[in-house]
Design a protein around this motif. Structure first.
Motif, PDB file in Angstrom:
ATOM      1  N   GLU A  34      13.885  24.452 -38.270  1.00 57.11           N
ATOM      2  CA  GLU A  34      13.441  23.059 -38.132  1.00 57.11           C
ATOM      3  C   GLU A  34      12.370  22.910 -37.057  1.00 57.11           C
ATOM      4  O   GLU A  34      11.660  21.913 -37.029  1.00 57.11           O
ATOM      5  CB  GLU A  34      14.626  22.144 -37.806  1.00 57.11           C
ATOM      6  CG  GLU A  34      15.416  21.735 -39.009  1.00 57.11           C
ATOM      7  CD  GLU A  34      14.611  20.880 -39.974  1.00 57.11           C
ATOM      8  OE1 GLU A  34      13.945  19.916 -39.538  1.00 57.11           O
ATOM      9  OE2 GLU A  34      14.631  21.204 -41.178  1.00 57.11           O
ATOM     10  N   HIS A  35      12.231  23.890 -36.195  1.00 56.16           N
ATOM     11  CA  HIS A  35      11.226  23.833 -35.133  1.00 56.16           C
ATOM     12  C   HIS A  35       9.826  24.167 -35.646  1.00 56.16           C
ATOM     13  O   HIS A  35       8.862  24.028 -34.898  1.00 56.16           O
ATOM     14  CB  HIS A  35      11.594  24.796 -33.996  1.00 56.16           C
ATOM     15  CG  HIS A  35      12.788  24.356 -33.226  1.00 56.16           C
ATOM     16  ND1 HIS A  35      12.699  23.607 -32.069  1.00 56.16           N
ATOM     17  CD2 HIS A  35      14.114  24.519 -33.458  1.00 56.16           C
ATOM     18  CE1 HIS A  35      13.914  23.357 -31.617  1.00 56.16           C
ATOM     19  NE2 HIS A  35      14.787  23.900 -32.439  1.00 56.16           N
ATOM     20  N   PHE A  36       9.706  24.593 -36.893  1.00 51.10           N
ATOM     21  CA  PHE A  36       8.429  25.035 -37.438  1.00 51.10           C
ATOM     22  C   PHE A  36       7.935  24.114 -38.537  1.00 51.10           C
ATOM     23  O   PHE A  36       8.712  23.710 -39.414  1.00 51.10           O
ATOM     24  CB  PHE A  36       8.563  26.463 -37.989  1.00 51.10           C
ATOM     25  CG  PHE A  36       8.959  27.459 -36.941  1.00 51.10           C
ATOM     26  CD1 PHE A  36       8.009  28.056 -36.141  1.00 51.10           C
ATOM     27  CD2 PHE A  36      10.293  27.769 -36.732  1.00 51.10           C
ATOM     28  CE1 PHE A  36       8.382  28.962 -35.151  1.00 51.10           C
ATOM     29  CE2 PHE A  36      10.675  28.667 -35.757  1.00 51.10           C
ATOM     30  CZ  PHE A  36       9.716  29.269 -34.957  1.00 51.10           C
ATOM     31  N   CYS A  37       6.650  23.796 -38.512  1.00 55.16           N
ATOM     32  CA  CYS A  37       6.028  23.012 -39.581  1.00 55.16           C
ATOM     33  C   CYS A  37       6.098  23.804 -40.885  1.00 55.16           C
ATOM     34  O   CYS A  37       6.152  25.040 -40.870  1.00 55.16           O
ATOM     35  CB  CYS A  37       4.556  22.748 -39.266  1.00 55.16           C
ATOM     36  SG  CYS A  37       4.249  21.722 -37.822  1.00 55.16           S
ATOM     37  N   ALA A  38       6.040  23.106 -41.993  1.00 58.47           N
ATOM     38  CA  ALA A  38       6.041  23.765 -43.308  1.00 58.47           C
ATOM     39  C   ALA A  38       4.854  24.706 -43.448  1.00 58.47           C
ATOM     40  O   ALA A  38       4.944  25.746 -44.096  1.00 58.47           O
ATOM     41  CB  ALA A  38       6.039  22.725 -44.423  1.00 58.47           C
ATOM     42  N   ASP A  39       3.720  24.378 -42.816  1.00 60.06           N
ATOM     43  CA  ASP A  39       2.510  25.197 -42.914  1.00 60.06           C
ATOM     44  C   ASP A  39       2.293  26.080 -41.680  1.00 60.06           C
ATOM     45  O   ASP A  39       1.179  26.512 -41.392  1.00 60.06           O
ATOM     46  CB  ASP A  39       1.285  24.330 -43.190  1.00 60.06           C
ATOM     47  CG  ASP A  39       1.116  23.170 -42.209  1.00 60.06           C
ATOM     48  OD1 ASP A  39       2.065  22.850 -41.465  1.00 60.06           O
ATOM     49  OD2 ASP A  39       0.035  22.569 -42.198  1.00 60.06           O
ATOM     50  N   PRO A  84      -2.027  14.096 -33.348  1.00 60.68           N
ATOM     51  CA  PRO A  84      -0.659  14.371 -32.926  1.00 60.68           C
ATOM     52  C   PRO A  84      -0.429  15.831 -32.567  1.00 60.68           C
ATOM     53  O   PRO A  84       0.676  16.338 -32.719  1.00 60.68           O
ATOM     54  CB  PRO A  84       0.145  13.991 -34.161  1.00 60.68           C
ATOM     55  CG  PRO A  84      -0.718  14.435 -35.303  1.00 60.68           C
ATOM     56  CD  PRO A  84      -2.133  14.159 -34.818  1.00 60.68           C
ATOM     57  N   LEU A  85      -1.463  16.522 -32.092  1.00 58.33           N
ATOM     58  CA  LEU A  85      -1.342  17.934 -31.751  1.00 58.33           C
ATOM     59  C   LEU A  85      -1.162  18.124 -30.254  1.00 58.33           C
ATOM     60  O   LEU A  85      -1.595  17.301 -29.453  1.00 58.33           O
ATOM     61  CB  LEU A  85      -2.574  18.712 -32.198  1.00 58.33           C
ATOM     62  CG  LEU A  85      -2.905  18.696 -33.684  1.00 58.33           C
ATOM     63  CD1 LEU A  85      -4.216  19.432 -33.947  1.00 58.33           C
ATOM     64  CD2 LEU A  85      -1.778  19.288 -34.497  1.00 58.33           C
ATOM     65  N   ALA A  86      -0.556  19.254 -29.895  1.00 58.85           N
ATOM     66  CA  ALA A  86      -0.482  19.710 -28.509  1.00 58.85           C
ATOM     67  C   ALA A  86      -0.764  21.200 -28.538  1.00 58.85           C
ATOM     68  O   ALA A  86      -0.281  21.913 -29.422  1.00 58.85           O
ATOM     69  CB  ALA A  86       0.886  19.441 -27.904  1.00 58.85           C
ATOM     70  N   MET A  87      -1.590  21.664 -27.615  1.00 57.88           N
ATOM     71  CA  MET A  87      -1.864  23.096 -27.487  1.00 57.88           C
ATOM     72  C   MET A  87      -1.423  23.524 -26.101  1.00 57.88           C
ATOM     73  O   MET A  87      -1.733  22.872 -25.108  1.00 57.88           O
ATOM     74  CB  MET A  87      -3.351  23.394 -27.689  1.00 57.88           C
ATOM     75  CG  MET A  87      -3.789  23.195 -29.106  1.00 57.88           C
ATOM     76  SD  MET A  87      -5.440  23.818 -29.563  1.00 57.88           S
ATOM     77  CE  MET A  87      -6.352  23.909 -28.084  1.00 57.88           C
ATOM     78  N   LEU A 110       1.288  22.814 -31.479  1.00 58.21           N
ATOM     79  CA  LEU A 110       2.427  22.064 -31.981  1.00 58.21           C
ATOM     80  C   LEU A 110       1.917  20.753 -32.572  1.00 58.21           C
ATOM     81  O   LEU A 110       0.882  20.236 -32.132  1.00 58.21           O
ATOM     82  CB  LEU A 110       3.435  21.775 -30.871  1.00 58.21           C
ATOM     83  CG  LEU A 110       4.243  22.987 -30.400  1.00 58.21           C
ATOM     84  CD1 LEU A 110       3.440  23.871 -29.486  1.00 58.21           C
ATOM     85  CD2 LEU A 110       5.498  22.538 -29.714  1.00 58.21           C
ATOM     86  N   ARG A 111       2.647  20.251 -33.560  1.00 53.95           N
ATOM     87  CA  ARG A 111       2.280  18.979 -34.182  1.00 53.95           C
ATOM     88  C   ARG A 111       3.491  18.064 -34.127  1.00 53.95           C
ATOM     89  O   ARG A 111       4.602  18.492 -34.431  1.00 53.95           O
ATOM     90  CB  ARG A 111       1.838  19.213 -35.631  1.00 53.95           C
ATOM     91  CG  ARG A 111       1.425  17.932 -36.345  1.00 53.95           C
ATOM     92  CD  ARG A 111       0.743  18.200 -37.673  1.00 53.95           C
ATOM     93  NE  ARG A 111       1.595  18.969 -38.566  1.00 53.95           N
ATOM     94  CZ  ARG A 111       1.128  19.769 -39.528  1.00 53.95           C
ATOM     95  NH1 ARG A 111      -0.160  19.916 -39.721  1.00 53.95           N
ATOM     96  NH2 ARG A 111       1.959  20.429 -40.306  1.00 53.95           N
ATOM     97  N   GLN A 112       3.262  16.817 -33.747  1.00 50.47           N
ATOM     98  CA  GLN A 112       4.359  15.859 -33.721  1.00 50.47           C
ATOM     99  C   GLN A 112       4.581  15.317 -35.129  1.00 50.47           C
ATOM    100  O   GLN A 112       3.661  14.818 -35.763  1.00 50.47           O
ATOM    101  CB  GLN A 112       4.061  14.735 -32.748  1.00 50.47           C
ATOM    102  CG  GLN A 112       5.300  14.003 -32.323  1.00 50.47           C
ATOM    103  CD  GLN A 112       5.060  13.172 -31.097  1.00 50.47           C
ATOM    104  OE1 GLN A 112       4.063  12.479 -31.005  1.00 50.47           O
ATOM    105  NE2 GLN A 112       5.978  13.240 -30.147  1.00 50.47           N
ATOM    106  N   GLU A 113       5.811  15.492 -35.616  1.00 45.77           N
ATOM    107  CA  GLU A 113       6.200  15.029 -36.947  1.00 45.77           C
ATOM    108  C   GLU A 113       7.521  14.288 -36.821  1.00 45.77           C
ATOM    109  O   GLU A 113       8.509  14.877 -36.371  1.00 45.77           O
ATOM    110  CB  GLU A 113       6.370  16.199 -37.911  1.00 45.77           C
ATOM    111  CG  GLU A 113       5.104  16.982 -38.183  1.00 45.77           C
ATOM    112  CD  GLU A 113       5.330  18.169 -39.107  1.00 45.77           C
ATOM    113  OE1 GLU A 113       6.487  18.548 -39.370  1.00 45.77           O
ATOM    114  OE2 GLU A 113       4.319  18.740 -39.559  1.00 45.77           O
ATOM    115  N   GLY A 114       7.539  13.039 -37.196  1.00 48.31           N
ATOM    116  CA  GLY A 114       8.777  12.272 -37.157  1.00 48.31           C
ATOM    117  C   GLY A 114       9.420  12.213 -35.789  1.00 48.31           C
ATOM    118  O   GLY A 114      10.645  12.242 -35.683  1.00 48.31           O
TER     119      GLY A 114
END
Length: 128
Positions: A34-39, A84-87, A110-114
């Motif tokens: 769950e910590h990883f984006c689908a892509d 919504p990104l963080a590097m 990282l990308r903020q999702e939900g």
């Protein structure tokens, strides 16, 4: 409550350490993923690019494979990125038992999702 991207770096590595030590059950894989984006994709220290499915397979094969593993995270530094990104750049050290720590330099996107930070990309290189 939303946590910071830096907190996510530490949280995931704590979970990975527990995973590779088998301190958490194998059925915790879904929570870990769950910590990883689908892509999600990463380039590890071997230079190979892995997508999310390949990383999941690596985790499945690695559950309990490194008892005594210690993962240290230090020198976390934010790099400017649009929302919504963080590097984040950071140093990551791996050691087993009392063995010598092998360090790598990492750059995570990282990308903020939900309302949660999820890993989008990771690039690691060994420290010379």
């Amino acid at each position: 409550m939303d946590m910071t991207a830096e907190h996510e770096i530490h949280l995931l590595h704590d979970k990975l350490q527990a995973w590779f030590r088998a301190e958490i059950a194998a059925d915790a894989l879904a929570d870990l993923m769950e910590h990883f984006c689908a892509d999600f994709s990463m380039v590890g220290i071997s230079g190979r690019r892995l997508d999310r499915a390949a990383v999941q397979a690596l985790f499945v094969g690695g559950h309990g494979a490194r008892p005594g593993l210690r993962i240290a995270i230090e020198a976390v530094q934010a790099v400017e990125a649009p929302s919504p990104l963080a590097m984040l750049r950071y140093r990551e050290g791996h050691a087993v038992g009392v063995g010598e720590t092998a360090w790598r330099e990492s750059l995570a996107v990282l990308r903020q999702e939900g309302g949660h930070w999820r890993w989008l990309a990771l690039h690691e290189v060994p420290v010379a």
